[in-house]
Design a protein around this motif. Structure first.
Motif, PDB file in Angstrom:
ATOM      1  N   ARG A  60       0.854  -1.151   0.128  1.00 16.61           N
ATOM      2  CA  ARG A  60       0.078   0.023   0.040  1.00 16.61           C
ATOM      3  C   ARG A  60       0.760   1.382   0.111  1.00 16.61           C
ATOM      4  O   ARG A  60       0.515   2.178   0.373  1.00 16.61           O
ATOM      5  N   SER A  61       2.207   1.134  -0.343  1.00 10.00           N
ATOM      6  CA  SER A  61       2.894   2.327  -0.424  1.00 10.00           C
ATOM      7  C   SER A  61       3.847   2.497  -1.979  1.00 10.00           C
ATOM      8  O   SER A  61       4.813   3.054  -1.806  1.00 10.00           O
ATOM      9  N   ALA A  62       3.143   1.832  -2.903  1.00 10.79           N
ATOM     10  CA  ALA A  62       3.807   1.962  -4.014  1.00 10.79           C
ATOM     11  C   ALA A  62       5.160   1.514  -4.316  1.00 10.79           C
ATOM     12  O   ALA A  62       5.937   2.092  -5.061  1.00 10.79           O
ATOM     13  N   VAL A  63       5.558   0.377  -3.565  1.00  8.11           N
ATOM     14  CA  VAL A  63       6.775  -0.162  -3.733  1.00  8.11           C
ATOM     15  C   VAL A  63       6.728  -1.769  -4.234  1.00  8.11           C
ATOM     16  O   VAL A  63       7.706  -2.297  -4.784  1.00  8.11           O
ATOM     17  N   CYS A  64       5.766  -2.561  -3.789  1.00  9.50           N
ATOM     18  CA  CYS A  64       5.611  -3.794  -4.304  1.00  9.50           C
ATOM     19  C   CYS A  64       5.210  -4.272  -5.666  1.00  9.50           C
ATOM     20  O   CYS A  64       5.365  -5.135  -6.181  1.00  9.50           O
ATOM     21  N   CYS A  79      -2.917   1.823  -5.169  1.00 12.03           N
ATOM     22  CA  CYS A  79      -2.426   2.469  -3.754  1.00 12.03           C
ATOM     23  C   CYS A  79      -1.987   3.943  -3.716  1.00 12.03           C
ATOM     24  O   CYS A  79      -2.020   4.591  -2.656  1.00 12.03           O
ATOM     25  N   ARG A  80      -1.374   4.354  -5.082  1.00  9.48           N
ATOM     26  CA  ARG A  80      -0.897   5.609  -4.916  1.00  9.48           C
ATOM     27  C   ARG A  80      -2.117   6.577  -5.756  1.00  9.48           C
ATOM     28  O   ARG A  80      -1.564   7.901  -5.877  1.00  9.48           O
TER      29      ARG A  80
ATOM     30  N   VAL B  37       9.079 -10.912  -5.609  1.00  6.01           N
ATOM     31  CA  VAL B  37       9.442  -9.355  -5.333  1.00  6.01           C
ATOM     32  C   VAL B  37       8.304  -8.741  -4.818  1.00  6.01           C
ATOM     33  O   VAL B  37       8.555  -7.409  -4.455  1.00  6.01           O
ATOM     34  N   ILE B  42      10.575  -5.919   0.373  1.00  2.60           N
ATOM     35  CA  ILE B  42      10.749  -4.614  -0.457  1.00  2.60           C
ATOM     36  C   ILE B  42      10.514  -3.356   0.266  1.00  2.60           C
ATOM     37  O   ILE B  42      10.848  -2.458  -0.286  1.00  2.60           O
ATOM     38  N   ILE B 241       2.398   4.867   6.530  1.00  4.04           N
ATOM     39  CA  ILE B 241       3.649   4.464   5.874  1.00  4.04           C
ATOM     40  C   ILE B 241       4.777   4.841   6.190  1.00  4.04           C
ATOM     41  O   ILE B 241       4.836   5.911   6.847  1.00  4.04           O
ATOM     42  N   PHE B 327       1.129  10.709  -1.084  1.00  4.66           N
ATOM     43  CA  PHE B 327       0.014  10.363  -0.336  1.00  4.66           C
ATOM     44  C   PHE B 327      -0.544  11.366   0.484  1.00  4.66           C
ATOM     45  O   PHE B 327      -1.686  11.048   1.258  1.00  4.66           O
TER      46      PHE B 327
END
Lengths: 249, 567
Positions: A60-64, A79-80, B37, B42, B241, B327
């Motif tokens: 939920r933070s735009a990295v996965c 999520c973003r 991944v 991550i 976050i 965000f």
């Protein structure tokens, strides 16, 4: 008090195990507070209204890279994406294009990963590893920066017009991954490694219309990679011709 | 039935490192409930600790000093022999990851860049901008692809099969086909991650449910030190976050509504770079005493980066800047970031030794789901990425040795029996029920947030302990909306929830019984550390009545006698 606004979410639903039920939009009306993301609303729909709704998500933070989808016609990570970021109270969600749908917003990413595997997506070294790190200057590290940022979300795959007509195409992300290694000062892959993508289903298939660049949520420019790989290939073939010419004399 | 010599569960850093270390010699399979991944590794931002001495301010650093900082940071609950192993190994594994292609940031002399982090005497945190977890996970996944590791992506392990003190494998759900499959293996290794989602507010991925921990516990494997829960000082208000500790490592300030850098009052030397347990308590104290800022989403403290300047922020904290803009609509170059502390990391976990072996033959665990213990009562920033890779590697070595010694052959019968039980469980969960799993999970999260938080009292912990059997009773009435088994995330959630409730129970009870304050576990009714009575690990086993049965185990002390922690 935070003021809530009413939104209508229209979500394209389909289950590959029930092909007789055609893809259809399901409509959900929900009140949301400002600042909520599309993913946050999707979670609320699933948790409070319809538990059968299927979609991927994790960080939920735009990295996965799990929650790529089409949001009001735009490819992005749910999520973003802010619900309030569109000038409308209707949000339409569809699965990523150019993939088979498994269920609702979940697509089968197998072809994407096959292309990833194909390009030898790892550092190749032929010299002995030093005792400490392999030196790399700040400038050399910067060379690969944008490609390192790729999160493999497949927004670029969904946006690619070539993939829409040519399912066997390499795709933007795999090309970006390959270029990430080709440009890495530490990589020692043989020139022949480029031949894996040196054909009409490889880098030469790209229309260079930059849709992948527009779609990338992490500011990666896969077209730069494709153009870079093409240049390297042309350079190689010139070298070959010149080398050959030299042999003949 | 699928057969492997070794089955690895979890596609994060620990699982991948273990797989890479084993796949040349054994038939290895790796099951991951997400594409590897996508794993929570991550999300790690700030870096990985190793005493490389690359930073000009760290020429005197050594693995011994890293060891001491880690032990002091742990409030002396870590097993010192294991910490020594990890800190020594740190240097090797960072170079190994670099040789495998990890794109670390660099110093001008071409060496791996290192930055200051909390609780560390020297700047020893190696990093790649603020996406260190991303680059490490990608590098290990690339290695796994290079070596052709057999991966089962989007398979969910429903149960661990243990009978007569031996592990026989797992039962797993292929999420694409919806098929339930027994997987037999001589060795099963869990690198299944932490339990952040047991709390309502957590920095963790939605997939960090701790179900692997609960699964092992239900199969009879003991858990260790579950009451030690790390609350990260700086998480973005609203979404929680993570705002990496590197924000402070690079020089960021924490500021209250008086405009005061309040950490100077609490930790005069380390200030913002005191360990996380201390900084979180300070922030919460400022908020509780009325020195926070008001916001519709809750009270907060400011994390101010403005004095670092745009160039440094853009270069070293690229991701943080992007997250803030995406965000919350704030550019940290121009405005302070509104932050609050919340759940971040699980120090406790499956009880294993420094070889990652549990007391069950053929069952091993490493990384955040396990408790070796190297973090004790409080983990230092930059030590979790380190732990995942070091213990993934060491587990692979230990498993190789044990395989040579001859692991008893796993049996088919208990696996088939277990598969039948899971089949029945799924039938029960997919029948109509009056409880929705997500609602129950949300209620559990509220209990944990409110009763088992940063500041704890016996009364509140007792309320949580009493509430848990009630929530477990409600779980018996859970029913999901669709009976189909493929890509049915509500069903996965219902299956995980059973384990989350068990995990929560061990945390709450462990916290209620531990009548002292140590590291992250702070009791307002017992507000000092008590080494005479509590310098020991809590061990939780599933008791006959279904609740946790607690016992205790000595801490391994080698060179460092407990002293008061001052920063």
């Amino acid at each position: 008090m935070i003021k809530e606004s009413a939104y209508t979410f229209k979500i394209l639903r389909y289950d590959a195990k029930e092909p007789e039920r055609r893809p259809r939009f399901c409509t959900y009306r929900i009140r949301v507070i400002p600042g909520l993301t599309v993913l946050a609303v999707l979670l609320r729909i699933r948790d409070e209204i319809d538990g059968t709704l299927s979609f991927r998500c994790s960080c939920r933070s735009a990295v996965c890279g799990s929650c790529a989808m089409v949001i009001n016609g735009k490819l992005d990570l749910a999520c973003r994406t802010q619900v309030a970021g569109f000038n409308t109270d209707t949000i339409i969600l569809e699965p990523l294009p150019n993939f088979e749908v498994i269920r609702d917003l979940v697509v089968d990413m197998t072809p994407f990963w096959q292309m990833y595997d194909k390009i030898q997506p790892y550092l190749i070294r032929r010299s002995h590893a030093p005792e400490k790190e392999i030196p790399q200057s700040e400038g050399e590290r910067r060379q690969i920066d944008q490609f390192v940022n790729c999160i493999l979300c497949a927004c670029c795959w969904g946006a690619c017009p070539v993939l829409a007509r040519e399912p066997g195409y390499l795709g933007p992300a795999a090309a970006a991954k390959l270029e990430r290694f080709v440009l890495d000062s530490r990589d020692e892959r043989p020139a022949s490694a480029l031949s894996l993508v040196n054909d009409e289903k490889g880098v030469w298939a790209c229309d260079t219309v930059f849709r992948c660049i527009d779609a990338c949520p992490k500011d990666v420019r896969p077209t730069d990679a494709i153009v870079g790989l093409r240049k390297a290939m042309v350079k190689q073939s010139f070298k070959k011709i010149l080398g050959k010419a030299k042999d003949e004399t | 039935m699928i057969d492997h010599d070794i089955l690895i569960v979890g596609g994060g850093l620990t699982g991948l490192r273990a797989a890479v270390g084993l796949c040349d010699r054994f038939n290895v399979g790796l099951i991951s409930k997400v594409y590897p991944v996508r794993s929570h590794s991550i999300c790690a931002q700030g870096g990985i600790n190793a005493a490389l001495t690359n930073n000009p301010d760290a020429r005197d650093d050594s693995w011994e000093k890293h060891t001491f900082d880690t032990i002091k940071g742990s409030d002396f609950l870590a097993d010192q022999d294991a910490v020594e192993i990890m800190c020594k190994e740190a240097i090797k594994i960072v170079y190994e990851m670099e040789h495998w292609g990890c794109p670390f940031s660099r110093f001008p002399d071409g060496t791996i860049a290192q930055r200051p982090f909390g609780g560390a005497a020297y700047p020893r945190t190696c990093y790649s901008s603020d996406i260190t977890g991303h680059v490490l996970l990608n590098t290990l996944y690339e290695r796994a692809v290079a070596k052709g590791v057999k991966i089962y992506p989007e398979w969910f392990v429903t149960s661990l099969c243990v009978e007569d003190g031996q592990c026989h494998g797992v039962v797993a759900l292929d999420m694409h086909s919806g098929e339930l499959v027994p997987v037999r293996a001589g060795v099963t290794f869990f690198g299944t991650g932490g339990y952040g989602r047991v709390y309502q507010h957590s920095t963790n991925s939605l997939t960090s449910t701790g179900s692997g921990i609960g699964m092992a516990y239900k199969a009879g494997v003991p858990l260790k030190d579950m009451e030690f829960v790390q609350f990260h000082p700086t998480t973005l208000i609203g979404t929680n976050i993570l705002m990496t500790e590197a924000c402070r490592g690079e020089g960021g300030y924490l500021v209250n509504n008086q405009g005061e850098r309040f950490m100077k009052r609490y930790a005069p030397t380390a200030k913002e770079l005191a360990p996380r347990d201390i900084v979180s308590r300070c922030i919460q104290t400022e908020i509780n005493e009325g020195r926070g800022f008001d916001h519709p989403l809750g009270r907060y403290i400011q994390l101010d980066l403005r004095h670092l300047g745009e160039k440094k922020i853009q270069e070293r904290l690229t991701g943080i800047r992007k997250i803030c803009i995406d965000f919350i609509g704030i550019d940290p170059v121009d405005e302070p970031i509104p932050i609050m502390p919340c759940q971040h990391y699980s120090m406790g976990g499956i009880d294993v030794n420094e070889r990652c072996a549990s007391e069950v033959r053929g069952f091993y665990a490493g990384g955040e789901c396990a408790c070796v213990s190297v973090h004790g009562a409080n983990r230092l920033g930059g030590n979790s990425l380190l732990e995942t890779i070091v213990f993934g590697k060491l587990a692979a070595q230990a498993i190789s040795e044990d395989m040579e010694g001859g692991i008893p052959k796993p049996d088919e019968k208990p696996l088939l029996k277990l598969k039948d039980e899971v089949e029945k469980k799924i039938l029960r969960l997919t029948a109509p029920g009056r409880e929705k799993p997500y609602q129950l999970q949300a209620d559990l999260g509220v209990v944990m947030d409110q009763k088992v938080g940063i500041f704890r009292t016996r009364e509140q912990l007792k309320q949580a302990v009493d509430k848990l059997p009630e929530l477990k009773e409600r779980y018996r009435h859970v029913g999901v909306s669709s009976p189909s088994r493929h890509m049915n995330y509500e069903l996965i959630n219902a299956l995980e929830l059973e384990y989350m409730l068990e995990v929560a129970h061990t945390i709450a009870l462990g916290a209620m019984l531990r009548e002292e304050s140590r590291g992250s576990h702070f009791r307002t009714d017992f507000n000092t550390r008590n080494d005479r009575d509590w310098l020991k690990h809590t061990i939780a086993r599933m008791g006959d009545d279904g609740g946790p049965a607690m016992s205790y185990k000595d801490v391994v002390i080698t060179r460092y006698q407990p002293v008061e922690r001052k920063y």
